[in-house]
Design an enzyme around this catalytic site. Structure first.
Site, short mmCIF file in Angstrom:
data_model
loop_
_atom_site.label_atom_id
_atom_site.label_comp_id
_atom_site.label_asym_id
_atom_site.label_seq_id
_atom_site.Cartn_x
_atom_site.Cartn_y
_atom_site.Cartn_z
N LYS A 134 0.83 -1.21 0.00
CA LYS A 134 0.00 0.00 0.00
C LYS A 134 0.86 1.26 0.00
O LYS A 134 2.01 1.23 0.45
CB LYS A 134 -0.93 -0.03 1.21
N SER A 209 -7.28 0.74 5.93
CA SER A 209 -6.64 1.55 4.94
C SER A 209 -5.89 0.76 3.87
O SER A 209 -5.56 1.34 2.82
CB SER A 209 -5.66 2.52 5.61
N SER A 233 -6.80 -1.99 9.62
CA SER A 233 -6.44 -1.66 8.24
C SER A 233 -5.95 -2.83 7.39
O SER A 233 -5.92 -2.72 6.17
CB SER A 233 -5.38 -0.56 8.22
#
Ligand SMILES: *[C@@H]1O[C@H](CO)[C@@H](O)[C@H](O)[C@H]1NC(C)=O
Length: 529
Positions: A134, A209, A233
């Site tokens: 990410k 996230s 996340s």
């Protein structure tokens, strides 16, 4: 009851009224969102390269044994990313040319025979295997924005700790995936790259996230992924996208090279970096590498006797302002309990841990620091500046997302660091940790929902902001936990559970994940039926 009576009533009653009001608003909102987004959504094509469906460890073995080349695997990922990204918008920056160069080098090393295969397996167990991470991890030479417009031209000079450990073992990074602004929300959307869509139904969120990562893994565009998790996340995107995700015990995998960086030791202990995969068998070997020198603390190779485990579970946290758990998720949990009973003669014990009702105040208060949220996303400071930015957002000319601005506003409320309330909740966190460590001992696992509902529509989390209570509280306790997919709901959306164990007992979570992967079918290709 008049408004005045409600406002003057005891806190407990006020919360109950607020709870009911929120449920009504969320229910009305649901109808609204389903009218707005409730179309077919966009189609994604089926996966055609079979190698993309296989576990990481199988791909690595096939590359070592020259059954497939690393170049072929990297090319398959690139093709797949290009096939799905217009519908999903999960992949944001590539290093395809460099990855192909590294793949050719890996193939050459294997072809040359200069190092025996067994030695390669030991020294470079991931040789030639492509992966992604990410956009909150530094990857040398790639943009490193964390979804914050102010950082859109920031380029990393070196790799984050966990990324480096994987690359040292031969893995090849092909690019990075989308995140919410500053990674601080559970819908993946920012004003640099836009919004990411769920591969099972593009009208739904991917979570956050590590949302772009969960999405890309589920869609088969990368062999494995790396996420980070401070309030859910890794586990929420794993759950919403039907894959496996492990948040390790605190203090095991290095947190270096992330933005935002944890400000205090306590917050550092909440943040875990871990693997996100389509197959449970990959979690252990990946964790072993990502743990670096700490791997011995986890005794990952010690066999787990599932028959000897103590199983605890809780269906709901009964917290105010959190949605009730969806009956389909409860049903899936019951099937797991039945499976453990029939297959392994395990008698699970139901828990009603009252303190879990306080999950949100515990997490929110313990996450407080002296640094104000807005300083990380805006040039200016203070409530006035935030309000001005909200107005700009509404007329469509702010670099910030609305939710980030709300988060910045709420950061000006609540308990100050060092206040009585702050100190109280630090203590409550400690008490809850003690309760969990005593319950779990060295052979206990705790089954718990990851999230109360399957993936909501885009923007719907704004009406259900506290639903991440189920994941967040486990971060506060520093415990290892794995999100495990358990098939699809009637609407075709992934559902699943999380399994939690005591500190450094990650291997218990991973053993259960492997067991449930076999029994319940694990990851299923999106939009296959
Ligand atoms: C996606 O969800 C919408 C709204 O719930 C539904 O009408 C549609 O059939 C779903 N699409 C797929 C591919 O399942």
């Amino acid at each position: 009851m008049s408004i005045k009576q409600i406002l003057c009533s005891p806190v407990g009653l006020r919360l109950k009224v607020l709870h009911v009001v929120r449920i009504v608003i969320a229910a009305i909102g649901r109808i609204f969102f389903s009218l707005y987004y409730g179309n077919e959504g966009q189609k994604i094509p089926p996966i055609t390269d079979e190698i993309l469906k296989e576990p990481t460890i199988e791909v690595a073995k096939k590359i070592r044994n020259k059954e497939i080349s690393s170049v072929q695997v990297v090319e398959a990922c690139i093709r797949r990313i290009k096939d799905v990204n217009s519908a999903l918008n999960c992949f944001v920056e590539d290093r395809f040319e460099l990855a192909l160069k590294e793949a050719r080098e890996a193939d050459e090393l294997i072809r040359s025979g200069s190092t025996p295969i067994q030695q390669l397996e030991l020294e470079k167990p991931l040789l030639g295997v492509p992966f992604t991470t990410k956009d909150c991890f530094a990857v040398k030479g790639l943009r490193f924005t964390s979804g914050v417009v102010l950082r859109k031209d920031f380029v990393s000079e070196e790799d984050a700790g966990a990324i480096r450990l994987l690359r040292d073992k031969g893995a090849i990074i092909i690019g990075i995936t989308n995140v919410p602004e500053l990674c601080m929300w559970w819908e993946t959307h920012n004003h640099i790259y836009g919004r990411t869509n769920n591969p099972y139904n593009t009208t739904r969120i991917v979570g956050g996230s590590s949302g772009g990562e969960g999405c890309l893994q589920a869609a088969g565009g990368s062999i494995f992924g790396v996420g980070s998790d401070i309030g859910g996340s890794i586990r929420m995107p794993a759950f919403f996208n039907g894959i496996f995700g492990h948040k390790p015990s605190r203090g095991i995998v290095p947190n270096s090279g992330q933005h935002p960086a944890p400000e205090t030791d306590l917050i550092d202990s909440f943040l875990g970096v871990g693997p996100m995969t389509k197959h449970a068998v990959d979690l252990k070997p990946l964790l072993k590498i990502m743990a670096g020198d700490n791997k011995n603390k986890l005794k990952l190779d010690e066999p787990v006797n599932i028959e000897k485990l103590k199983v605890y579970y809780q269906f709901s946290n009964d917290a105010p302002l959190v949605d009730p758990v969806d009956p389909e998720i409860i049903m899936a949990m019951k099937k797991v309990l039945e499976f453990l009973n029939v297959q392994h003669k395990l008698k699970a014990e139901e828990k009603k841990i009252d303190l879990l009702r306080k999950s949100m105040p515990i997490w929110l208060t313990n996450m407080k620091t002296k640094q104000k949220f807005e300083t990380l996303i805006m040039k200016k400071e203070g409530v006035g500046a935030i309000l001005k930015e909200i107005v700009k957002n509404i007329i469509g000319c702010s670099g910030n997302t609305l939710i980030s601005l709300f988060t910045a506003l709420t950061d000006h409320t609540g308990a100050e660091v060092g206040s009585e309330r702050h100190i109280h909740y630090l203590k409550v966190r400690e008490n809850l940790e003690k309760l969990f460590t005593e319950m779990l001992g060295d052979d206990g696992i705790f089954l718990y929902p990851v999230h109360p509902t399957p993936a909501p529509y885009h923007n719907e989390p704004l009406l259900r902001p506290m639903n991440f209570a189920y994941t967040a509280i486990i971060n506060c306790l520093g415990l290892p936990t794995t999100a495990i997919p358990l098939g699809l709901s009637r609407e075709g959306l992934p559902i699943g559970i999380q399994v939690v164990a005591n500190h450094n007992n990650d291997r218990l979570c991973l053993a259960i994940a492997e067991e449930l992967d076999k029994a319940f079918g694990g990851w299923v290709e999106p939009q296959k039926s």
